[in-house]
Design a protein around this motif. Sequence first.
Motif, PDB file in Angstrom:
ATOM      1  N   GLU A 308       0.839  -1.205   0.000  1.00 33.94           N
ATOM      2  CA  GLU A 308       0.000   0.000   0.000  1.00 33.94           C
ATOM      3  C   GLU A 308       0.873   1.254   0.000  1.00 33.94           C
ATOM      4  O   GLU A 308       0.634   2.194  -0.759  1.00 33.94           O
ATOM      5  CB  GLU A 308      -0.899   0.018   1.239  1.00 33.94           C
ATOM      6  N   LEU A 309       1.876   1.231   0.853  1.00 34.38           N
ATOM      7  CA  LEU A 309       2.770   2.381   0.989  1.00 34.38           C
ATOM      8  C   LEU A 309       3.542   2.628  -0.298  1.00 34.38           C
ATOM      9  O   LEU A 309       3.630   3.757  -0.792  1.00 34.38           O
ATOM     10  CB  LEU A 309       3.726   2.120   2.156  1.00 34.38           C
ATOM     11  N   LEU A 310       4.102   1.558  -0.871  1.00 32.29           N
ATOM     12  CA  LEU A 310       4.883   1.694  -2.103  1.00 32.29           C
ATOM     13  C   LEU A 310       4.022   2.195  -3.261  1.00 32.29           C
ATOM     14  O   LEU A 310       4.421   3.117  -3.982  1.00 32.29           O
ATOM     15  CB  LEU A 310       5.528   0.357  -2.479  1.00 32.29           C
ATOM     16  N   LEU A 311       2.857   1.605  -3.454  1.00 32.88           N
ATOM     17  CA  LEU A 311       2.004   1.995  -4.572  1.00 32.88           C
ATOM     18  C   LEU A 311       1.504   3.430  -4.413  1.00 32.88           C
ATOM     19  O   LEU A 311       1.320   4.141  -5.404  1.00 32.88           O
ATOM     20  CB  LEU A 311       0.834   1.034  -4.712  1.00 32.88           C
ATOM     21  N   THR A 315       2.193   6.086  -7.259  1.00 38.76           N
ATOM     22  CA  THR A 315       1.042   6.750  -7.875  1.00 38.76           C
ATOM     23  C   THR A 315       1.067   8.259  -7.684  1.00 38.76           C
ATOM     24  O   THR A 315       0.807   9.028  -8.617  1.00 38.76           O
ATOM     25  CB  THR A 315      -0.272   6.189  -7.289  1.00 38.76           C
ATOM     26  N   ASN A 316       1.404   8.675  -6.479  1.00 35.77           N
ATOM     27  CA  ASN A 316       1.369  10.110  -6.175  1.00 35.77           C
ATOM     28  C   ASN A 316       2.707  10.810  -6.385  1.00 35.77           C
ATOM     29  O   ASN A 316       2.819  12.006  -6.144  1.00 35.77           O
ATOM     30  CB  ASN A 316       0.893  10.322  -4.731  1.00 35.77           C
ATOM     31  N   LYS A 317       3.711  10.005  -6.831  1.00 37.67           N
ATOM     32  CA  LYS A 317       5.041  10.552  -7.153  1.00 37.67           C
ATOM     33  C   LYS A 317       5.568  11.435  -6.020  1.00 37.67           C
ATOM     34  O   LYS A 317       5.982  12.578  -6.216  1.00 37.67           O
ATOM     35  CB  LYS A 317       4.990  11.348  -8.460  1.00 37.67           C
ATOM     36  N   THR A 318       5.557  10.858  -4.783  1.00 44.63           N
ATOM     37  CA  THR A 318       6.005  11.616  -3.616  1.00 44.63           C
ATOM     38  C   THR A 318       7.501  11.499  -3.350  1.00 44.63           C
ATOM     39  O   THR A 318       7.998  12.000  -2.343  1.00 44.63           O
ATOM     40  CB  THR A 318       5.219  11.169  -2.369  1.00 44.63           C
ATOM     41  N   GLY A 319       8.220  10.817  -4.224  1.00 41.24           N
ATOM     42  CA  GLY A 319       9.682  10.794  -4.161  1.00 41.24           C
ATOM     43  C   GLY A 319      10.229  10.244  -2.861  1.00 41.24           C
ATOM     44  O   GLY A 319       9.991   9.101  -2.517  1.00 41.24           O
TER      45      GLY A 319
END
Length: 340
Positions: A308-311, A315-319
């Motif tokens: 969940e954390l990785l996706l 998805t949100n491109k939070t770097g």
Amino acid sequence: MKKESNITIHDIAKALNISGSTVSRALNDNSRISDKTKKAVRSMAKKLGYQPNALASNLRTSCTNTIGVIIPRISRYFFSSAITGIEELARTKGYNVIICQSNDQEARESDCVQTLFASRVDGVISSIAINTKNYDHYKTFTNRGIPLVFFDRVCDELETSQVVVDDFKGGFLAAEHLISKGCKRIAHISGPQHLNIYINRLQGYLKALRKHSIKIEEELIIESPLTREDGMACAKKLLESPNPPDAIFAANDTSALSIILYAKENGIRIPEDLAIVGFSNEPFSEYLNPSLTTIEQSGFDVGTKATELLLDIITNKTGNYQETIVLPVKLIERESSNRI
């Protein structure tokens, strides 16, 4: 005749006497192509056994819809359960999973990193090998903005997110449980102290001893790689000493199993002479004789939460987004500590 795996859009175009670009557009449902042509192209593609080159398509969009997983040993129930959690969630979200096994060796773990990087994965979930002390190979991902999430055995040297269980509480629960059973000299077989999970389990054990004013004896604390063979050696060292412990908390169930086997071979009664608590709740712990008291941690839940954390990062491109998620543990009481 070509093998099905070698059929290309040009073979479809030749069969229908149309251009390759028309076939490509038809297969991608382009609005410029008539429904009649789309139907003919799809029918011929099915007839010839055409399979689209997903990798080439994904490379054009800089996305492979694939995540990589590095685990120490797939034979351990915790890690196989984590993989199940990872794969189930990843596939529902349209991602494939590549699994690599380090066999708890730093060099092999480094090879796994290079394999996943060469596969152009969109992100990586990893649990560090027990022998890894240098984490530079993981910079292959972090220096290039490839999301990386650690689970269970984590690395604080890199700015990444991580998912762990409450190892400190687990160590505390194990030791306090043994104290509640009347144990006075409680040994601890710990894991390598360069890894946070084993540091925290040790600190939880120490906190329980201090809380109940039980003397901390350094000779009762042994650092170990936690293999079955080493568990036997630790059991021998502790139980053949002039003043052996009346209880042992082992940092994993594999070592606890070794202690039970050694004790039975040497006429030591469990739990009357020696109470034992493990950590992880491996499936075998319930079926041992005597059955093993242990700390339960859910590999499936850890794997799911890490995915969940990785996706979310992908998805949100939070770097370099960092978050630490701590999941609960609980004591499972069985025969190996049931003195009262």
